[in-house]
Write a protein that holds these residues in place. Structure first.
Motif, PDB file in Angstrom:
ATOM      1  N   LEU A   1      82.866 148.360  44.474  1.00 46.45           N
ATOM      2  CA  LEU A   1      82.833 149.453  43.305  1.00 46.45           C
ATOM      3  C   LEU A   1      83.271 148.639  42.035  1.00 46.45           C
ATOM      4  O   LEU A   1      84.663 148.917  41.376  1.00 46.45           O
ATOM      5  CB  LEU A   1      83.737 150.352  43.612  1.00 46.45           C
ATOM      6  N   ILE A   2      82.788 147.628  41.540  1.00 46.28           N
ATOM      7  CA  ILE A   2      82.933 146.878  40.201  1.00 46.28           C
ATOM      8  C   ILE A   2      82.238 147.657  38.950  1.00 46.28           C
ATOM      9  O   ILE A   2      80.931 148.009  39.198  1.00 46.28           O
ATOM     10  CB  ILE A   2      82.495 145.575  40.214  1.00 46.28           C
ATOM     11  N   LEU A   3      82.688 148.047  38.101  1.00 42.90           N
ATOM     12  CA  LEU A   3      82.154 148.533  36.804  1.00 42.90           C
ATOM     13  C   LEU A   3      81.360 147.532  36.146  1.00 42.90           C
ATOM     14  O   LEU A   3      81.648 146.304  35.988  1.00 42.90           O
ATOM     15  CB  LEU A   3      83.092 149.085  35.830  1.00 42.90           C
ATOM     16  N   ARG A   4      79.870 147.927  35.563  1.00 41.95           N
ATOM     17  CA  ARG A   4      79.370 147.333  34.687  1.00 41.95           C
ATOM     18  C   ARG A   4      79.149 147.965  33.387  1.00 41.95           C
ATOM     19  O   ARG A   4      79.782 149.219  33.188  1.00 41.95           O
ATOM     20  CB  ARG A   4      77.776 147.121  35.376  1.00 41.95           C
ATOM     21  N   ASP A   5      78.690 147.421  32.298  1.00 41.80           N
ATOM     22  CA  ASP A   5      78.501 148.283  31.131  1.00 41.80           C
ATOM     23  C   ASP A   5      77.473 149.076  31.273  1.00 41.80           C
ATOM     24  O   ASP A   5      77.538 150.090  30.486  1.00 41.80           O
ATOM     25  CB  ASP A   5      78.047 147.178  29.993  1.00 41.80           C
TER      26      ASP A   5
ATOM     27  N   GLY B   1      77.127 154.308  29.433  1.00 41.85           N
ATOM     28  CA  GLY B   1      77.283 152.911  28.988  1.00 41.85           C
ATOM     29  C   GLY B   1      78.908 152.719  28.306  1.00 41.85           C
ATOM     30  O   GLY B   1      79.580 153.749  28.343  1.00 41.85           O
ATOM     31  N   SER B   2      79.357 151.519  28.524  1.00 43.32           N
ATOM     32  CA  SER B   2      80.755 151.247  28.471  1.00 43.32           C
ATOM     33  C   SER B   2      81.066 151.410  26.794  1.00 43.32           C
ATOM     34  O   SER B   2      80.023 151.672  26.024  1.00 43.32           O
ATOM     35  CB  SER B   2      81.127 149.789  28.724  1.00 43.32           C
ATOM     36  N   GLN B   3      82.138 151.264  26.168  1.00 43.02           N
ATOM     37  CA  GLN B   3      82.324 151.068  24.733  1.00 43.02           C
ATOM     38  C   GLN B   3      81.626 150.017  24.297  1.00 43.02           C
ATOM     39  O   GLN B   3      80.831 150.238  23.110  1.00 43.02           O
ATOM     40  CB  GLN B   3      83.852 151.018  24.530  1.00 43.02           C
ATOM     41  N   LYS B   4      81.602 148.942  25.030  1.00 45.30           N
ATOM     42  CA  LYS B   4      80.799 147.790  24.359  1.00 45.30           C
ATOM     43  C   LYS B   4      79.177 148.000  24.292  1.00 45.30           C
ATOM     44  O   LYS B   4      78.571 147.644  23.375  1.00 45.30           O
ATOM     45  CB  LYS B   4      80.962 146.704  25.414  1.00 45.30           C
TER      46      LYS B   4
ATOM     47  N   ILE C   1      75.487 142.406  27.674  1.00 42.43           N
ATOM     48  CA  ILE C   1      75.867 143.614  28.434  1.00 42.43           C
ATOM     49  C   ILE C   1      75.465 143.731  29.925  1.00 42.43           C
ATOM     50  O   ILE C   1      74.165 143.102  30.237  1.00 42.43           O
ATOM     51  CB  ILE C   1      74.730 144.993  27.690  1.00 42.43           C
ATOM     52  N   THR C   2      76.194 144.067  30.700  1.00 48.75           N
ATOM     53  CA  THR C   2      76.139 143.921  32.297  1.00 48.75           C
ATOM     54  C   THR C   2      75.593 145.097  32.800  1.00 48.75           C
ATOM     55  O   THR C   2      75.356 146.156  32.197  1.00 48.75           O
ATOM     56  CB  THR C   2      77.348 143.456  32.978  1.00 48.75           C
ATOM     57  N   GLY C   3      74.698 145.030  33.887  1.00 47.76           N
ATOM     58  CA  GLY C   3      73.983 145.887  34.904  1.00 47.76           C
ATOM     59  C   GLY C   3      72.611 146.187  34.342  1.00 47.76           C
ATOM     60  O   GLY C   3      71.860 147.185  34.759  1.00 47.76           O
ATOM     61  N   VAL C   4      72.209 145.534  33.256  1.00 48.02           N
ATOM     62  CA  VAL C   4      70.934 146.170  32.702  1.00 48.02           C
ATOM     63  C   VAL C   4      69.897 145.074  32.956  1.00 48.02           C
ATOM     64  O   VAL C   4      69.949 143.852  33.145  1.00 48.02           O
ATOM     65  CB  VAL C   4      71.056 145.930  31.120  1.00 48.02           C
ATOM     66  N   GLU C   5      68.701 145.604  33.510  1.00 47.57           N
ATOM     67  CA  GLU C   5      67.233 144.955  33.412  1.00 47.57           C
ATOM     68  C   GLU C   5      66.285 145.547  32.579  1.00 47.57           C
ATOM     69  O   GLU C   5      66.242 146.605  32.258  1.00 47.57           O
ATOM     70  CB  GLU C   5      66.971 145.102  34.982  1.00 47.57           C
ATOM     71  N   MET C   6      65.616 144.601  31.876  1.00 44.15           N
ATOM     72  CA  MET C   6      64.716 145.007  30.770  1.00 44.15           C
ATOM     73  C   MET C   6      63.290 144.228  31.187  1.00 44.15           C
ATOM     74  O   MET C   6      63.217 142.887  31.105  1.00 44.15           O
ATOM     75  CB  MET C   6      65.238 144.392  29.458  1.00 44.15           C
ATOM     76  N   ILE C   7      62.370 144.879  31.557  1.00 41.82           N
ATOM     77  CA  ILE C   7      61.063 144.672  32.139  1.00 41.82           C
ATOM     78  C   ILE C   7      59.918 144.915  31.282  1.00 41.82           C
ATOM     79  O   ILE C   7      59.638 145.858  30.774  1.00 41.82           O
ATOM     80  CB  ILE C   7      60.834 145.483  33.568  1.00 41.82           C
ATOM     81  N   ASN C   8      59.213 143.811  30.840  1.00 44.39           N
ATOM     82  CA  ASN C   8      58.120 144.162  30.175  1.00 44.39           C
ATOM     83  C   ASN C   8      57.208 145.109  30.506  1.00 44.39           C
ATOM     84  O   ASN C   8      56.820 145.093  31.737  1.00 44.39           O
ATOM     85  CB  ASN C   8      57.490 142.567  30.053  1.00 44.39           C
TER      86      ASN C   8
END
Length: 237
Positions: free
Chosen positions: A60-64, A80-83, A209-216
């Motif tokens: 249970l680790i937080l990501r952005d 999302g986080s503040q960041k 930013i953590t936790g994000v995947e960006m797929i073409n």
């Protein structure tokens, strides 16, 4: 300019990211589905109550960024986080609102935000240059007709035709989306998915930013045959 589908990262150096669910100790599981929608903003000043959970393994680790799973509203929204909130605020967004949120992790509360935006691509495109195809509802890669460019005249025309097609278990989907010059969104919605620009991708990477995947889009099954064109020359730069 490339466009990307915003996704939850399946795994990172910390392991498999956990999921968010609506905190049922605070509100009913379906609570936000009635208030945060594709067509309206929620006027409540109350926090959005969420909880971090794991379905299989992981910590249970937080990501952005976390995917809102159980209890997710029927709307375009990003938790999302503040960041991450700061990163998104630097971009060109459709009509939007940020809601304050709290994520419960083993009894500890963490401040997050929910970006909720309202945007309907069918209202934003140039129909003279856009193109649609007719496909079968329950089958993949089942194009039954390729419409001519400009054959669909407007959003109203699209809905009129689609209503008739659904009776025959068919529907219209875009083949070429050509946006009007004044449309320059870095984050927008398409068929329930969140799409971002090259500029948004660079900003997210720059801010780490953590936790994000960006797929073409071209690498996705859903949008591999779709061409997206922004006529604004500054789009995504």
């Amino acid at each position: 300019m490339k466009t990307y589908k915003l996704e939850r990262k399946l795994e990172d150096k910390k392991g498999v990211p956990p999921f968010l669910i609506t905190n049922y100790l605070k509100v009913p599981t379906s609570y936000y589905q009635d208030y945060i929608t594709y067509s309206k903003f929620d006027n409540t000043n109350d926090n959005v109550h969420l909880e971090l959970t794991k379905f299989k393994g992981g910590n249970l680790i937080l990501r952005d960024y976390h995917r809102w799973a159980l209890g997710r509203p029927d709307a375009y929204c990003i938790v999302g986080s503040q960041k991450y909130n700061s990163s998104l605020s630097k971009l060109d967004l459709p009509e939007y609102r940020f809601y304050d949120a709290e994520i419960d992790v083993k009894g500890q509360k963490h401040k997050y935000y929910v970006l909720h935006f309202i945007q309907e691509y069918l209202q934003d495109i140039d129909y003279k240059k856009s193109q649609f195809v007719e496909t079968l509802l329950l089958e993949k890669n089942s194009v039954t007709k390729v419409c001519e460019i400009g054959e669909i005249k407007s959003a109203k025309h699209y809905h009129q035709l689609n209503k008739k097609l659904v009776e025959d278990m068919k529907y219209l989907q875009p083949k070429i989306i050509y946006f009007r010059p004044e449309i320059n969104y870095d984050v927008w919605g398409l068929r329930g998915q969140i799409i971002i620009s090259e500029r948004a991708k660079r900003q997210i990477e720059k801010d780490q930013i953590t936790g994000v995947e960006m797929i073409n889009l071209k690498d996705t099954e859903m949008f591999k045959d779709l061409e997206v064109i922004f006529s604004n020359p500054d789009y995504g730069k």
